[in-house]
Design an enzyme around this catalytic site. Structure first.
Site: not given
Ligand code: GLU
Length: 485
Positions: A257-259
């Site tokens: 994911s984006k993180r």
């Protein structure tokens, strides 16, 4: 007997950016087809209007084209199995559902929203599901409800006992208890199909032989197969792909994911990764070639790909590994092409006026992401305010005592040069080293510091002087001398 042509489809929903997981699905669909002389089809699944995002279709086209995944049939180029946009097929599905009703494999469900909501209040249906109230309505009851104009959906009649099994090419044999399977909705109240119904009809009517998709669809596949069986259609070969995970700084692994970093193809490109490198890296994210080859062109992948090489264990998206692939692609690129790619970054660093090809040549072996470029070259535009301690270098044997003398001699000799190019500048340094009986590094170090203000630079003194040009170089050399007092 002649083998059926392999046909795969990439069926994205235009819901926004292209996640690398989607791109990998597209790539494996493409490779599954191309490695077997087959056709790769693009189908846009845009029936979920709530999730539809304007511009997302363009992102799909752009990504496929940048990634080199050329489709053989699709909305833009047509083909014999169109339309290739699901919303344009919307009238095709109802007749198939009616056929299932006729054959006793589906039924009309007249239950109201309120009733279904009430069902959720009971423990058994708290997580959703349906109690099959309308499954065994009599003909008369059905007719009465129809006459009264009662809205209805069409549900699939699932077997109540027994098991359903299928073999996935990657995950092996999967078996479910039929009692786990809900009587899923095929046609909604508005007459349009659910995704679960449309994808089966579309895949069959488009002659799809191999369905490649993410493993989140594994649990729905028995339901799809029961539909194929209900129609008496051949079930396609299934190739479910493993999850793509990301690792955070603490080493914890979770769904990418984006993180973890950029997850969209376009964002990765903006971050300075080349489409070819992204594709090459993604090809190996869940698939392993027979030998240990790592660098593949798309044409090489088309030859090397085989379904048995796909792994079912989750793959970890490793940004460092991607950067390595990127640096390999950059290194092996034609210099002129690399210089073109660098141009906007040179502009950004204020170096737009310098010789692009020369500048690119000192970067090519050192860059892993294009976005690193501005920081590497900005000293060409503006020399940083540096400390005179930089002139001291043990390896080059320069000190604050000898640096002013050497720099003075270098400046004088360079000023006297008739032409200004790397060969002449190089010879000038060599002659000075010989004349003063110094190591080459000793004559070059002070000049490099004076023209760059940095101890680590792409290229050495000769290249930097050449790129900066005579006037700017001499100005910087003199400023360095002044600094040294
Ligand atoms: N439209 C679906 C998606 O984007 C396609 C899934 C499939 O390949 O069937 O997830």
């Amino acid at each position: 007997m002649s083998e059926k042509t392999v046909r795969t489809r990439y069926a994205p929903s235009p819901t926004g950016f292209m996640h690398v997981g989607n791109l990998r699905t597209a790539l494996y669909e493409y490779l599954t087809a191309k490695s077997q002389g087959g056709k790769f089809i693009l189908r846009i699944e845009d029936t979920d209007r709530e999730r539809y995002v304007d511009g997302a279709v363009d992102i799909i086209y752009n990504t496929l084209s940048q990634a080199g995944l050329k489709h053989d049939e699709g909305p833009d180029i047509g083909g014999d199995f169109g339309p290739y946009v699901q919303s344009e097929r919307k009238d095709m599905y109802l007749p198939y559902a009616m056929k299932l009703i006729e054959d006793g494999k589906a039924y009309r469900c007249f239950c109201s929203k309120e009733r279904l909501e009430q069902l959720r209040e009971s423990e058994e249906f708290a997580a959703g599901g349906y109690d099959r109230k309308c499954r065994d309505l009599s003909e008369e009851e059905i007719q009465k409800l129809l006459d009264a104009g009662t809205p209805y959906v069409i549900r699939q009649k699932m077997p109540i006992d027994g098991e359903t099994s299928f073999t996935d090419s990657v995950f092996g044999t999967i078996t479910v208890d039929n009692k786990e399977l809900q009587d899923q909705i095929l046609i909604k109240e508005d007459g349009y199909p659910t995704y679960n119904f449309a994808n089966v009809i579309d895949d069959h009517t488009m002659g799809i032989t191999h369905v490649v998709r993410g493993c989140e669809y594994l649990s729905s596949t028995p339901k799809y197969n029961l539909l194929y069986e209900a129609f008496g259609w051949e079930i396609p070969t299934y190739i479910h792909l493993p999850l793509i995970m990301g690792k955070d700084a603490e080493g914890t692994v979770s769904k990418l994911s984006k993180r973890h970093g950029s997850t969209g193809f376009e964002d990765l490109v903006k971050e300075g990764y080349l489409p070819e490198a992204i594709i090459n890296y993604i090809a190996l994210l869940g698939w392993c070639p027979k030998d240990n080859q790592e660098i593949f062109t798309i044409e090489e992948l088309e030859k090397a790909f085989f379904i048995g090489g796909i792994s079912k264990s989750p793959s970890i998206f490793d940004y460092d590994k991607l950067a390595w692939f990127n640096s390999e692609y950059i290194k092996n690129m034609e210099l002129e092409k690399f210089a073109e790619l660098c141009a906007p970054y040179f502009e950004q660093a204020g170096c737009g006026n310098l010789d692009k090809v020369k500048l690119a040549s000192i970067l090519q072996k050192r860059v892993s992401k294009l976005t690193e470029i501005p920081e590497m070259v900005e000293f060409f535009a503006n020399i940083p305010d540096y400390d005179i301690e930089l002139f001291v270098n043990k390896k080059s044997k320069t000190t604050l005592e000898n640096a002013p003398v050497i720099l003075g001699n270098v400046t004088e000799a360079l000023r006297a040069l008739e032409s200004w190019d790397s060969e002449t500048i190089h010879d000038c340094f060599m002659k000075l080293a010989e004349k003063y009986e110094l190591k080459n590094g000793t004559v070059m170090w002070p000049a490099r510091i004076a023209v760059s203000g940095k101890t680590v630079t792409p290229g050495g003194a000769v290249e930097i002087l050449d790129i900066l040009g005579r006037d700017e170089s001499l100005k910087r050399l003199e400023a360095g001398l002044a600094k040294l007092g």
